[in-house]
Design a protein around this motif. Structure first.
Motif, PDB file in Angstrom:
ATOM      1  N   ARG A   1       0.818  -1.217   0.000  1.00  0.00           N
ATOM      2  CA  ARG A   1       0.000   0.000   0.000  1.00  0.00           C
ATOM      3  C   ARG A   1       0.849   1.264   0.000  1.00  0.00           C
ATOM      4  O   ARG A   1       0.391   2.321  -0.416  1.00  0.00           O
ATOM      5  CB  ARG A   1      -0.942   0.000   1.208  1.00  0.00           C
ATOM      6  CG  ARG A   1      -2.016  -1.071   1.128  1.00  0.00           C
ATOM      7  CD  ARG A   1      -2.968  -0.985   2.291  1.00  0.00           C
ATOM      8  NE  ARG A   1      -3.726   0.269   2.239  1.00  0.00           N
ATOM      9  CZ  ARG A   1      -4.381   0.784   3.279  1.00  0.00           C
ATOM     10  NH1 ARG A   1      -4.357   0.168   4.449  1.00  0.00           N
ATOM     11  NH2 ARG A   1      -5.048   1.916   3.156  1.00  0.00           N
ATOM     12  N   TYR A   2       2.078   1.162   0.479  1.00  0.00           N
ATOM     13  CA  TYR A   2       2.970   2.327   0.582  1.00  0.00           C
ATOM     14  C   TYR A   2       3.597   2.690  -0.771  1.00  0.00           C
ATOM     15  O   TYR A   2       4.013   3.831  -0.987  1.00  0.00           O
ATOM     16  CB  TYR A   2       4.074   2.014   1.596  1.00  0.00           C
ATOM     17  CG  TYR A   2       4.799   3.217   2.117  1.00  0.00           C
ATOM     18  CD1 TYR A   2       4.226   4.031   3.081  1.00  0.00           C
ATOM     19  CD2 TYR A   2       6.070   3.547   1.659  1.00  0.00           C
ATOM     20  CE1 TYR A   2       4.892   5.137   3.580  1.00  0.00           C
ATOM     21  CE2 TYR A   2       6.740   4.649   2.148  1.00  0.00           C
ATOM     22  CZ  TYR A   2       6.149   5.435   3.105  1.00  0.00           C
ATOM     23  OH  TYR A   2       6.819   6.534   3.589  1.00  0.00           O
ATOM     24  N   LEU A   3       3.668   1.737  -1.673  1.00  0.00           N
ATOM     25  CA  LEU A   3       4.310   1.963  -2.972  1.00  0.00           C
ATOM     26  C   LEU A   3       3.578   3.027  -3.779  1.00  0.00           C
ATOM     27  O   LEU A   3       2.438   3.362  -3.507  1.00  0.00           O
ATOM     28  CB  LEU A   3       4.341   0.652  -3.767  1.00  0.00           C
ATOM     29  CG  LEU A   3       5.081  -0.518  -3.111  1.00  0.00           C
ATOM     30  CD1 LEU A   3       4.912  -1.777  -3.956  1.00  0.00           C
ATOM     31  CD2 LEU A   3       6.554  -0.186  -2.912  1.00  0.00           C
ATOM     32  N   GLY A   4       4.257   3.552  -4.794  1.00  0.00           N
ATOM     33  CA  GLY A   4       3.646   4.529  -5.692  1.00  0.00           C
ATOM     34  C   GLY A   4       4.283   5.890  -5.575  1.00  0.00           C
ATOM     35  O   GLY A   4       5.428   6.024  -5.146  1.00  0.00           O
ATOM     36  N   ASP A   5       3.530   6.893  -5.969  1.00  0.00           N
ATOM     37  CA  ASP A   5       4.033   8.260  -6.047  1.00  0.00           C
ATOM     38  C   ASP A   5       3.663   9.072  -4.816  1.00  0.00           C
ATOM     39  O   ASP A   5       2.543   8.992  -4.321  1.00  0.00           O
ATOM     40  CB  ASP A   5       3.467   8.967  -7.283  1.00  0.00           C
ATOM     41  CG  ASP A   5       3.963   8.335  -8.566  1.00  0.00           C
ATOM     42  OD1 ASP A   5       5.130   7.925  -8.618  1.00  0.00           O
ATOM     43  OD2 ASP A   5       3.169   8.245  -9.524  1.00  0.00           O
ATOM     44  N   TRP A   6       4.632   9.878  -4.372  1.00  0.00           N
ATOM     45  CA  TRP A   6       4.446  10.788  -3.245  1.00  0.00           C
ATOM     46  C   TRP A   6       5.046  12.149  -3.598  1.00  0.00           C
ATOM     47  O   TRP A   6       6.086  12.225  -4.236  1.00  0.00           O
ATOM     48  CB  TRP A   6       5.156  10.257  -1.994  1.00  0.00           C
ATOM     49  CG  TRP A   6       4.593   9.003  -1.422  1.00  0.00           C
ATOM     50  CD1 TRP A   6       5.008   7.718  -1.678  1.00  0.00           C
ATOM     51  CD2 TRP A   6       3.531   8.893  -0.467  1.00  0.00           C
ATOM     52  NE1 TRP A   6       4.266   6.831  -0.949  1.00  0.00           N
ATOM     53  CE2 TRP A   6       3.354   7.514  -0.196  1.00  0.00           C
ATOM     54  CE3 TRP A   6       2.715   9.819   0.173  1.00  0.00           C
ATOM     55  CZ2 TRP A   6       2.387   7.056   0.699  1.00  0.00           C
ATOM     56  CZ3 TRP A   6       1.760   9.351   1.072  1.00  0.00           C
ATOM     57  CH2 TRP A   6       1.609   7.992   1.324  1.00  0.00           C
ATOM     58  N   TYR A   7       4.389  13.215  -3.152  1.00  0.00           N
ATOM     59  CA  TYR A   7       4.903  14.576  -3.293  1.00  0.00           C
ATOM     60  C   TYR A   7       5.509  15.010  -1.959  1.00  0.00           C
ATOM     61  O   TYR A   7       4.914  14.780  -0.910  1.00  0.00           O
ATOM     62  CB  TYR A   7       3.774  15.557  -3.647  1.00  0.00           C
ATOM     63  CG  TYR A   7       3.196  15.356  -5.015  1.00  0.00           C
ATOM     64  CD1 TYR A   7       3.675  16.060  -6.115  1.00  0.00           C
ATOM     65  CD2 TYR A   7       2.154  14.448  -5.224  1.00  0.00           C
ATOM     66  CE1 TYR A   7       3.140  15.885  -7.375  1.00  0.00           C
ATOM     67  CE2 TYR A   7       1.607  14.261  -6.482  1.00  0.00           C
ATOM     68  CZ  TYR A   7       2.105  14.976  -7.546  1.00  0.00           C
ATOM     69  OH  TYR A   7       1.574  14.781  -8.797  1.00  0.00           O
ATOM     70  N   GLU A   8       6.658  15.650  -2.032  1.00  0.00           N
ATOM     71  CA  GLU A   8       7.296  16.162  -0.820  1.00  0.00           C
ATOM     72  C   GLU A   8       6.621  17.480  -0.435  1.00  0.00           C
ATOM     73  O   GLU A   8       6.628  18.425  -1.215  1.00  0.00           O
ATOM     74  CB  GLU A   8       8.789  16.368  -1.088  1.00  0.00           C
ATOM     75  CG  GLU A   8       9.594  16.621   0.153  1.00  0.00           C
ATOM     76  CD  GLU A   8      11.075  16.708  -0.160  1.00  0.00           C
ATOM     77  OE1 GLU A   8      11.773  15.688   0.006  1.00  0.00           O
ATOM     78  OE2 GLU A   8      11.516  17.785  -0.582  1.00  0.00           O
ATOM     79  N   ILE A   9       6.073  17.530   0.777  1.00  0.00           N
ATOM     80  CA  ILE A   9       5.350  18.718   1.250  1.00  0.00           C
ATOM     81  C   ILE A   9       6.223  19.535   2.202  1.00  0.00           C
ATOM     82  O   ILE A   9       6.321  20.751   2.072  1.00  0.00           O
ATOM     83  CB  ILE A   9       4.029  18.307   1.943  1.00  0.00           C
ATOM     84  CG1 ILE A   9       3.177  17.425   1.021  1.00  0.00           C
ATOM     85  CG2 ILE A   9       3.253  19.554   2.388  1.00  0.00           C
ATOM     86  CD1 ILE A   9       2.781  18.075  -0.299  1.00  0.00           C
ATOM     87  N   TYR A  10       6.852  18.875   3.156  1.00  0.00           N
ATOM     88  CA  TYR A  10       7.778  19.516   4.095  1.00  0.00           C
ATOM     89  C   TYR A  10       9.017  18.641   4.212  1.00  0.00           C
ATOM     90  O   TYR A  10       8.937  17.418   4.099  1.00  0.00           O
ATOM     91  CB  TYR A  10       7.161  19.670   5.487  1.00  0.00           C
ATOM     92  CG  TYR A  10       6.197  20.819   5.616  1.00  0.00           C
ATOM     93  CD1 TYR A  10       6.649  22.087   5.968  1.00  0.00           C
ATOM     94  CD2 TYR A  10       4.841  20.632   5.394  1.00  0.00           C
ATOM     95  CE1 TYR A  10       5.770  23.149   6.088  1.00  0.00           C
ATOM     96  CE2 TYR A  10       3.948  21.686   5.504  1.00  0.00           C
ATOM     97  CZ  TYR A  10       4.416  22.942   5.853  1.00  0.00           C
ATOM     98  OH  TYR A  10       3.545  23.981   5.972  1.00  0.00           O
ATOM     99  N   ARG A  11      10.156  19.276   4.496  1.00  0.00           N
ATOM    100  CA  ARG A  11      11.392  18.536   4.747  1.00  0.00           C
ATOM    101  C   ARG A  11      12.282  19.346   5.663  1.00  0.00           C
ATOM    102  O   ARG A  11      12.197  20.570   5.736  1.00  0.00           O
ATOM    103  CB  ARG A  11      12.131  18.249   3.441  1.00  0.00           C
ATOM    104  CG  ARG A  11      12.701  19.506   2.771  1.00  0.00           C
ATOM    105  CD  ARG A  11      13.558  19.148   1.558  1.00  0.00           C
ATOM    106  NE  ARG A  11      14.046  20.326   0.875  1.00  0.00           N
ATOM    107  CZ  ARG A  11      13.726  20.667  -0.359  1.00  0.00           C
ATOM    108  NH1 ARG A  11      12.900  19.917  -1.067  1.00  0.00           N
ATOM    109  NH2 ARG A  11      14.230  21.751  -0.893  1.00  0.00           N
TER     110      ARG A  11
END
Length: 194
Positions: free
Chosen positions: A40-50
């Motif tokens: 379920r964790y796989l796929g695309d993610w956008y970085e919002i904060y770092r």
């Protein structure tokens, strides 16, 4: 000052100069989530904060793409843009202990050491909170990193505040978080929202 002390001081200076958030003493008492469904964790993610990171300095439109490899590890492609130029890094993520599912390890580049990639909280469909802390010279010092990622280029403030709270409760200084610019990204014609 003897050579050993000089070497220790130099090592600390170098680590602190390139690290995300250096600190003295041991790591904060962060605890990753107990279970993690990798599929379920796989796929695309956008970085919002770092946290500030030398390897991401000046980048915008940062994303991470995770896919499962044949050996059970996870292939990660981090990408972003700096001054209009596409930048990417390929990494390897794996879970060393099935009994501590939220504790993953990641590295970028063959022969480099793996570092912590702890999933502190995720709902798989909207957000994930990642924390990393590594000791430097045993209990003398440490370096911290943290990221908030979303399945969309934005994340609601209520969720952001809750994720900040998780880290604050663990003793992590969230004042150093940097909001990632996800506007006017190449290939994104209209803003996407939840």
């Amino acid at each position: 000052m003897n050579n050993f002390v000089r070497a220790v001081v130099l090592c600390c200076c170098v680590v602190f100069a390139v690290a995300q958030l250096p600190g003295f003493g041991g790591c904060p008492s962060a605890v990753p989530q107990a279970t993690l469904n990798i599929t379920r964790y796989l796929g695309d993610w956008y970085e919002i904060y770092r946290f500030p990171a030398f390897f991401e300095r000046g980048q915008k439109c940062v994303t991470a793409h995770y896919r499962l490899k044949d050996n059970g590890h996870i292939h990660v492609l981090n990408s972003g843009y700096k001054n209009g130029e596409y930048i990417s890094a390929i990494g390897d993520v794996y879970r060393p202990d099935e009994n501590e599912q939220g504790k993953l390890l990641v590295r970028f580049g063959e022969g480099t050491p793996y570092g912590d990639y702890w999933v502190m909280d995720t709902d798989y469909e909207n957000y994930t909170l990642i924390f990393s802390c590594g000791a430097v010279l045993g209990p003398v010092a440490h370096v911290e990193s943290a990221w908030i990622l979303s399945r969309w280029p934005q994340l609601d403030q209520e969720t952001v505040d809750r994720l900040f709270g998780i880290l604050k409760n663990a003793g992590v200084n969230t004042d150093v978080f940097y909001k990632v610019d996800q506007s006017n990204c190449p290939g994104m014609t209209t803003p996407t929202s939840q």
